[in-house]
Design a protein around this motif. Structure first.
Motif, PDB file in Angstrom:
ATOM      1  N   THR A  28      17.064  82.081   5.136  1.00  0.00           N
ATOM      2  CA  THR A  28      18.320  82.715   5.528  1.00  0.00           C
ATOM      3  C   THR A  28      18.052  83.820   6.539  1.00  0.00           C
ATOM      4  O   THR A  28      17.004  83.845   7.189  1.00  0.00           O
ATOM      5  CB  THR A  28      19.058  83.282   4.306  1.00  0.00           C
ATOM      6  N   LEU A  29      18.993  84.767   6.642  1.00  0.00           N
ATOM      7  CA  LEU A  29      18.934  85.791   7.678  1.00  0.00           C
ATOM      8  C   LEU A  29      18.560  87.153   7.089  1.00  0.00           C
ATOM      9  O   LEU A  29      18.125  87.244   5.937  1.00  0.00           O
ATOM     10  CB  LEU A  29      20.272  85.848   8.403  1.00  0.00           C
ATOM     11  N   SER A  30      18.749  88.215   7.875  1.00  0.00           N
ATOM     12  CA  SER A  30      18.281  89.544   7.467  1.00  0.00           C
ATOM     13  C   SER A  30      19.405  90.437   6.954  1.00  0.00           C
ATOM     14  O   SER A  30      19.312  91.010   5.875  1.00  0.00           O
ATOM     15  CB  SER A  30      17.569  90.238   8.638  1.00  0.00           C
ATOM     16  N   ASP A  60      25.294  88.654   7.080  1.00  0.00           N
ATOM     17  CA  ASP A  60      24.827  87.352   7.571  1.00  0.00           C
ATOM     18  C   ASP A  60      24.338  86.478   6.424  1.00  0.00           C
ATOM     19  O   ASP A  60      24.563  85.264   6.407  1.00  0.00           O
ATOM     20  CB  ASP A  60      23.708  87.553   8.592  1.00  0.00           C
ATOM     21  N   LYS A  73      10.698  91.240   8.851  1.00  0.00           N
ATOM     22  CA  LYS A  73      10.232  90.936  10.211  1.00  0.00           C
ATOM     23  C   LYS A  73       9.531  92.119  10.863  1.00  0.00           C
ATOM     24  O   LYS A  73       8.841  91.969  11.862  1.00  0.00           O
ATOM     25  CB  LYS A  73      11.409  90.471  11.077  1.00  0.00           C
ATOM     26  N   ASP A  85      16.017  75.803   7.854  1.00  0.00           N
ATOM     27  CA  ASP A  85      15.831  77.118   8.476  1.00  0.00           C
ATOM     28  C   ASP A  85      17.097  77.519   9.218  1.00  0.00           C
ATOM     29  O   ASP A  85      17.402  76.978  10.277  1.00  0.00           O
ATOM     30  CB  ASP A  85      14.645  77.071   9.430  1.00  0.00           C
ATOM     31  N   ARG A 128      17.509  80.635  10.217  1.00  0.00           N
ATOM     32  CA  ARG A 128      17.088  81.721  11.096  1.00  0.00           C
ATOM     33  C   ARG A 128      16.534  81.185  12.413  1.00  0.00           C
ATOM     34  O   ARG A 128      16.435  81.911  13.401  1.00  0.00           O
ATOM     35  CB  ARG A 128      16.026  82.565  10.387  1.00  0.00           C
ATOM     36  N   THR A 168      13.237  79.726  13.056  1.00  0.00           N
ATOM     37  CA  THR A 168      11.887  80.235  13.251  1.00  0.00           C
ATOM     38  C   THR A 168      10.892  79.076  13.231  1.00  0.00           C
ATOM     39  O   THR A 168      11.262  77.906  13.154  1.00  0.00           O
ATOM     40  CB  THR A 168      11.523  81.225  12.128  1.00  0.00           C
ATOM     41  N   HIS A 179      26.168  77.283  10.014  1.00  0.00           N
ATOM     42  CA  HIS A 179      25.193  77.108   8.939  1.00  0.00           C
ATOM     43  C   HIS A 179      25.486  75.824   8.165  1.00  0.00           C
ATOM     44  O   HIS A 179      24.570  75.044   7.858  1.00  0.00           O
ATOM     45  CB  HIS A 179      25.229  78.309   7.996  1.00  0.00           C
TER      46      HIS A 179
END
Length: 471
Positions: free
Chosen positions: A157-159, A163, A209, A233, A235, A237, A264
């Motif tokens: 997922t994200l940060s 989000d 990160k 993924d 994100r 990456t 998503h």
């Protein structure tokens, strides 16, 4: 265009000799123009008759405005529309004066802005993009016509908290289609306290990160403890290529949606996983609910649901509507309903919440800095209305299907807002918004400073009335 535009076409051809441009200037009647527009992917035009024809036949329109007022003469048809406008400082629209600003009006709208608008709406795509195309190693495996199988899934997922909340529908979709699978979720440190303890998540791995090289190696070692059937993924990456897996989402991708939440869901749909879910995400557990309700009783709040939750601050001050606006709206809400108002936020927002609570200290409770993320979810899950900026609280409200009034300023409501019968977006349609900039480039942040409390209040009253009518 008309015959008077032929000179401009010649100038285009001189500057863009190799472009794939076909001129139909002075070659169409109005009815034929409508037929042409109906088959177009989009139309870019000024405030003109063709603009109204394109909008009228349902074609997506980017309308460029200068001294005229889009609220008076803008596109009104059934098609999607986006208005780009520049109003010089010291001028108002509509402007009928002869003293034009230095540099003109429409000349200030840069081609890059128009192109960005077209891409944001997915009305055009780069020629190197291939939506819906997947490599041979990314075609979903199907058995007995029942769709893909999986026993171990890794979801990246994200940060930011907001989000991550927008990715929880993916988690519930995976839990619905693969009820026996072990789900490992990678998330940023900010979202850890919200996701920990979820029945859907088997293992939560935190990825910072900003961590040093040793921390990054430890993170990768933790992920590589297992092999996976799927690595999804969100994100974007290199993680899917650094662990052992049978199937993975691709590194190069495109989307047909502007909404990040829909993007998503689209990602798992493209690899053959159903995006519909009957399982709600468990943002809190029973212990969190009991703790929060006990604390409310200690504050002499007798009701156990139906209150109004207001989140007057966003993560960024630039995304935060002014304090006085919230004060006026809350004051009026207290006049039209009997339940209390609960103000929420983190410790940094306590001062702002205190200023709003002073409107009526006996009926407004300042809980800013006094709840965990899970306890915040408890409050929102039992509220009769949530009033918030573009923030994590707003996303929580939507995912828990509560009535939400969302106030937007510089951020894009198409990307970060939501669509639903109990979700209202309130924003002031100024020419510079949504800019999605970290800092306002003008002396006044007009997207918020011009937003009147009456407009926000009207949206709140609509949802409160609808909610009461359905009881």
């Amino acid at each position: 265009g008309a015959a008077t535009d032929l000179e401009l076409v010649q100038e285009f051809r001189r500057l863009k000799k190799h472009s794939r441009m076909v001129s139909l200037v002075a070659q169409t009647r109005l009815a034929e123009l409508g037929a042409l527009f109906k088959h177009a992917a989009c139309v870019v035009t000024g405030d003109s008759g063709p603009m109204h024809i394109a909008s009228g036949v349902g074609t997506p329109v980017v309308a460029l405005f200068g001294p005229t007022d889009p609220f008076l003469t803008g596109p009104r048809g059934p098609g999607e529309k986006m208005v780009l406008q520049y109003v010089p400082p010291g001028y108002t629209v509509p402007w009928y004066g002869k003293n034009l600003p230095e540099g003109g009006w429409l000349a200030q709208i840069q081609p890059e802005e128009v192109f960005k608008a077209l891409k944001a709406k997915s009305w055009i795509q780069e020629t190197f993009e291939h939506p819906g195309k997947w490599g041979d190693d990314e075609v979903p495996e199907r058995r007995n016509g029942r769709g893909p199988k999986a026993t171990r899934i890794l979801l990246v997922t994200l940060s930011n908290i907001g989000d991550v909340i927008m990715t929880t529908p993916v988690m519930t979709a995976l839990a619905t289609q693969f009820p026996e699978a072990k789900l490992t979720v990678v998330a940023g440190p900010k979202a850890e306290s919200l996701l920990v303890g979820s029945r859907i998540i088997d293992r939560l791995v935190i990825y910072d990160k900003r961590g040093n090289s040793l921390q990054q190696l430890k993170f990768l070692f933790e992920l590589r403890k297992n092999s996976y059937d799927w690595v999804i993924d969100l994100r974007n990456t290199l993680i899917p290529y650094l662990v052992s897996t049978k199937k993975r989402t691709p590194l190069l991708r495109s989307s047909q949606h502007l909404s990040m939440r829909q993007r998503h869901l689209e990602m798992i749909e493209k690899i053959g996983i159903e995006k519909a879910s009957a399982v709600p995400f468990d943002f809190f557990q029973e212990e969190d609910e009991l703790n929060m309700l006990n604390r409310l009783r200690q504050l002499d709040i007798s009701a156990d649901r139906g209150w109004i939750v207001a989140a007057p601050q966003a993560a960024s001050q630039l995304k935060t509507w002014n304090r006085e606006g919230f004060r006026q709206v809350v004051r009026r809400l207290l006049e039209i309903q009997t339940e209390p108002v609960l103000l929420v936020g983190d410790t940094r927002e306590r001062e702002t919440a205190e200023a709003i609570a002073s409107v009526n200290p006996s009926r407004i409770y300042n809980l800013a800095g006094r709840t965990t993320l899970k306890e915040l979810a408890v409050l929102i899950s039992r509220c009769g209305l949530l009033l918030a900026n573009d923030s994590a609280a707003m996303h929580l409200g939507f995912e828990m299907q509560k009535p939400v009034v969302a106030i937007f300023g510089p951020t894009h409501d198409g990307k970060y807002g939501c669509v639903g019968p109990s979700f209202r977006i309130v924003r002031e349609p100024v020419s510079c918004a949504p800019c999605e900039k970290p800092q306002c480039r003008f002396e006044r942040q007009t997207c918020f400073e011009d937003l009147k409390p009456e407009k926000v209040l009207k949206a709140c009253e609509e949802l409160l009335h609808a909610n009461l009518s359905s009881v």
